[in-house]
Enzyme design. Structure first.
Site, PDB file in Angstrom:
ATOM      1  N   ASP A 105       0.842  -1.200   0.000  1.00 57.14           N
ATOM      2  CA  ASP A 105       0.000   0.000   0.000  1.00 57.14           C
ATOM      3  C   ASP A 105       0.874   1.246   0.000  1.00 57.14           C
ATOM      4  O   ASP A 105       2.044   1.196   0.388  1.00 57.14           O
ATOM      5  CB  ASP A 105      -0.881   0.031   1.259  1.00 57.14           C
ATOM      6  CG  ASP A 105      -1.837  -1.142   1.312  1.00 57.14           C
ATOM      7  OD1 ASP A 105      -2.164  -1.690   0.250  1.00 57.14           O
ATOM      8  OD2 ASP A 105      -2.241  -1.508   2.439  1.00 57.14           O
TER       9      ASP A 105
HETATM   10  N1  URA Z   1      -1.119  -5.884   4.118  1.00 56.61           N
HETATM   11  C1  URA Z   1      -1.615  -4.632   4.085  1.00 56.61           C
HETATM   12  O1  URA Z   1      -2.637  -4.358   4.695  1.00 56.61           O
HETATM   13  N2  URA Z   1      -0.966  -3.709   3.373  1.00 56.61           N
HETATM   14  C2  URA Z   1       0.178  -3.950   2.704  1.00 56.61           C
HETATM   15  O2  URA Z   1       0.748  -3.046   2.080  1.00 56.61           O
HETATM   16  C3  URA Z   1       0.685  -5.253   2.761  1.00 56.61           C
HETATM   17  C4  URA Z   1       0.030  -6.201   3.473  1.00 56.61           C
END
Ligand code: URA
Length: 235
Positions: A105
């Protein structure tokens, strides 16, 4: 021997268009085997010549594999709408077709592997292989034994999605910092797992993808090439 024109090589490796490649060469930003070259049609032996752009050696090889310590605020997609991991790659590491092994993310930091090798991505990300992904998370609420147990035994998330058992290790006595290892890669998985036990993630950092560990000498935003041993893990 495989020969390529210098301007084409810069186009392939650094994503420079013909015009920018010509300019870089004419402005003496490029060397071939230690000598500045100013003629764009100079032939380069792609198997043994050494080319630099602004003093950085270009890796002239078929496939490249990069480890990045991803900063906050950049995305792993390349749709051009937001600043991405590809935009912050050093110029000499750029290629036309690059992919990440899974995505983090925008606000998640840590290990991202970037490559132009589709097979490598397939091998590392294939759900069948169940490659582990390890994260360090800080939480809003202390992780209770009940919360940890739910993560460890696998659970159904609010939207009905089922996640497999995770490994969980407490890293701080206030129970706010935890190491979580998962063997799948569902959308926002860690944040959704936190939500499912009425908790919330404050920071999230990926520190390993299978046997490939984030190099702790990399500052946030820095990259390096994978070592041969790391490359072989998913080749
Ligand atoms: N899980 C999440 O919630 N975000 C990420 O970026 C990776 C794993």
């Amino acid at each position: 021997m495989a020969y390529l024109r210098l301007d084409r090589l810069l186009g392939n490796i650094c994503c420079l268009n013909r015009n920018d490649a010509d300019k870089a060469i004419r402005r003496a930003r490029v060397t071939l085997n230690g000598q500045v070259v100013r003629t764009p049609n100079t032939k380069v032996d792609t198997e043994c010549d050494c080319v630099t752009l602004d003093g950085c050696e270009l890796v002239i090889r078929e496939r490249i594999y990069i480890m990045m310590n991803k900063p906050e605020g950049v995305v792993c997609s390349s749709d051009g709408k937001e600043k991405s991991v590809y935009d912050i790659l050093p110029e000499n590491m750029r290629r036309k077709e690059l992919f990440t092994v899974g995505r983090l993310d925008k606000d998640t930091t840590g290990l991202v592997i970037i490559t132009d090798d589709g097979n490598f991505v397939h091998n590392a990300a294939s759900p069948k292989r169940k490659v582990s992904k390890q994260y360090i998370a800080t939480l809003v609420e202390p992780l209770t034994d009940e919360m940890a147990e739910k993560w460890r035994s696998g659970m159904t998330l609010a939207d009905g999605d089922v996640v497999s058992p995770a490994e969980v290790e407490l890293l701080s006595s206030d129970r706010l910092k935890v190491k979580i290892t998962i063997h799948e890669g569902k959308y926002h998985q860690i944040k959704r797992m936190a939500g499912a036990v009425s908790n919330r993630i404050v920071t999230l950092k990926r520190v390993a993808i299978g046997e490939i560990l984030l190099d702790d000498s990399l500052e946030v935003g820095e990259c390096r090439y994978l070592t041969e041993t790391e490359e072989k893990v998913y080749n």
